[in-house]
Design an enzyme around this catalytic site. Sequence first.
Site, PDB file in Angstrom:
ATOM      1  N   CYS B 116       7.427 -74.763   9.052  1.00 17.55           N
ATOM      2  CA  CYS B 116       6.799 -73.813   8.117  1.00 17.55           C
ATOM      3  C   CYS B 116       6.389 -72.542   8.869  1.00 17.55           C
ATOM      4  O   CYS B 116       7.246 -71.922   9.510  1.00 17.55           O
ATOM      5  CB  CYS B 116       5.635 -74.494   7.403  1.00 17.55           C
ATOM      6  SG  CYS B 116       4.948 -73.504   6.067  1.00 17.55           S
ATOM      7  N   ASP B 268      11.542 -76.186  -2.787  1.00 17.18           N
ATOM      8  CA  ASP B 268      10.380 -75.730  -2.011  1.00 17.18           C
ATOM      9  C   ASP B 268       9.750 -74.526  -2.707  1.00 17.18           C
ATOM     10  O   ASP B 268      10.360 -73.457  -2.784  1.00 17.18           O
ATOM     11  CB  ASP B 268      10.859 -75.359  -0.599  1.00 17.18           C
ATOM     12  CG  ASP B 268       9.713 -75.166   0.366  1.00 17.18           C
ATOM     13  OD1 ASP B 268       8.616 -74.827  -0.097  1.00 17.18           O
ATOM     14  OD2 ASP B 268       9.924 -75.354   1.578  1.00 17.18           O
ATOM     15  N   HIS B 297       8.748 -78.816  -0.436  1.00 20.17           N
ATOM     16  CA  HIS B 297       8.264 -78.425   0.883  1.00 20.17           C
ATOM     17  C   HIS B 297       7.806 -79.636   1.720  1.00 20.17           C
ATOM     18  O   HIS B 297       8.113 -79.727   2.901  1.00 20.17           O
ATOM     19  CB  HIS B 297       7.099 -77.453   0.684  1.00 20.17           C
ATOM     20  CG  HIS B 297       6.669 -76.756   1.934  1.00 20.17           C
ATOM     21  ND1 HIS B 297       7.415 -75.787   2.526  1.00 20.17           N
ATOM     22  CD2 HIS B 297       5.562 -76.901   2.703  1.00 20.17           C
ATOM     23  CE1 HIS B 297       6.790 -75.338   3.612  1.00 20.17           C
ATOM     24  NE2 HIS B 297       5.661 -76.005   3.739  1.00 20.17           N
TER      25      HIS B 297
END
Lengths: 306, 323
Positions: B116, B268, B297
């Site tokens: 991320c 996501d 995600h």
Amino acid sequence: MLQGLSSIFGKVPKESYELLGRNIEIRKTLEKIYRDYKAGIEINTRDFDLVFNEIFRYFFRPLELTIIGARPLTFILPTRKNISLFETFSNTFQAYDDFLKSLRDHFQLTFSIFEKEGYTTLLTDSIKEFRELVEKYGDLELYDFDRYKFVADYPYILTNRALKHISESFEAWERFGNDYFTFKNLMKRTYKKAVEEFINTAKTKEFGSYSEFANEFYNIAAKHFDELLRSEEYLKVQSSMNSNLMDHIYHFRRFAEEALENNPLNPFATVSQLDEAYKRITDLKRKISELEKKIEEISKDKVVQA
Amino acid sequence: MIEIPETRPGVCEFEIEIEDWLFKLAHFKSKPKHKIPVLICYAFINRPYILDLHEDVSVIKKMLEAKLDVWLIDWGYPKRADKYLQLSDYIDFIDRCVEYIRQKRGVDAVTLHGYCLGSTLSIIYTSMFPEKIKNLVLQAPPVDFYTTNTLAEWARNINPEKIARALGNATGDMLNLSFLLVDPIRLVVGKYQSLLDNMNNEKFLRNFFYMDHWIFDSPAVPGGIYVEYITRWYHRNEVINETFDYRGRTVNLNNIKMPTLILAAEKDHITPPESVLPFFEKIPSKDKKMILSEKGHIGLTVSSASQKKVWPEAIKWIVERSD
């Protein structure tokens, strides 16, 4: 629906606990609506109000707490808007002060007449006691009256910066309140549209089970909120609401800090003073790291040369 | 009475090798066979133990079983005292960890695995120090921040300076509220309605509460970092535009010539695949691959589908480039 939900409190995050409880209520409501629907009773948009409250209470609560929590302070703190309130306090206390003084003067005069005319012996014990009380508070304005005056006078003790911060804090709070109600209204309007679409769908579509019925409702609601949360109108309100809330918090803290920093009796360091120390420590730490790196490089060079 | 399994995330044993006040470098205990160590650079939002949540879904465990030497950066739980940290401090720490591992393992370069926002940091670092990175793995990476997902729209419309000025740090509670409000019906209702449907399913309950434990265990983001990443990444898109600078160096994506693996998720809502596609096309690496999961995600890490399909493939890719 679930017996013993409270037994998991503390074992799961408080957020999970709260959202689980709210979802139990949502399910109870939707199941009732589904039963009515199956029985041929027309579904009403009002039936869905509870579901809205259960979904959004989690988001609205902290914002509403800010509005409700600050409201009493608007009457106590000397903002630009309510400085006239303090003048009213002052006038009221002055009038009360004048009244008490005239009452004292009246009694003193009355007692002196009685004494002059030789009526002292006729005074009863209770009148004697009252006279003693009046005499005891002969200097009332020196000891007690100023306490009341202080309430009205205290804005003048604060620094100009403190007065500026508290005004800006509550002006931002007012704007935040207006934004919040616009935000809440947008959410409610969107939810209502979703409910209306769902009711229209339910009129023509057959649902074989409660799950199908509920999923259709969730899908329609999610679609409406997806659109709302990316709309210009929403982005503008959310941005303004955040900005005003943050201004309110910042200026309120700065007001309190100004008041504390200017009070010689205050034994505490304020957050801003600590922040200054944190900033210096962070800068120093960076300098130490740079020096350590340079020393390491110099040591490596020396080894290579040797 | 509802029976909730005890949640104790973290399966694999580790030792802390570097502790720098807030930041830590953890080394997982194992007997690695492959030469190139893997350094995981997690995001500074949320906690890294999502990669080692529990026995069934531990990505770290899978890596260790594949005989990889696994290291992980933990950005900690920032306090008010950390509000003046900057992105350059984070990049400094990545460099410190890379240097430490290189020396300790006697290798020239490591595999850097960003996750991320940790991917964004990893890309910046790799583009500036390509000689120290043998392989680059990017999981759910936000690189092009001009995407159309709700969260990106919100980030472009907020004033982070005001938040940092008022609160010091962007608090975990505030961030959580935003992450849930992005999709209130699915995340506040849909998810918990599924829980109600599965109250007798022990495995479901276990997974659910481990996930919720992680989701609501949100650290604050230091004020300075919050201002920088919202302004420089979301507002100015400095990474994909190659204008982000760090101590006199500027991001240069042309330097990403090493083998690069991207793990992205179709659903996501935080970092959609569109946020990495321009990067994937732009980098000159001749050995680049993208694995696209159909999950979201977090599902990219913990879903059973990802555990069965994505991770074995990703770990195989890493192993093949680790000697």
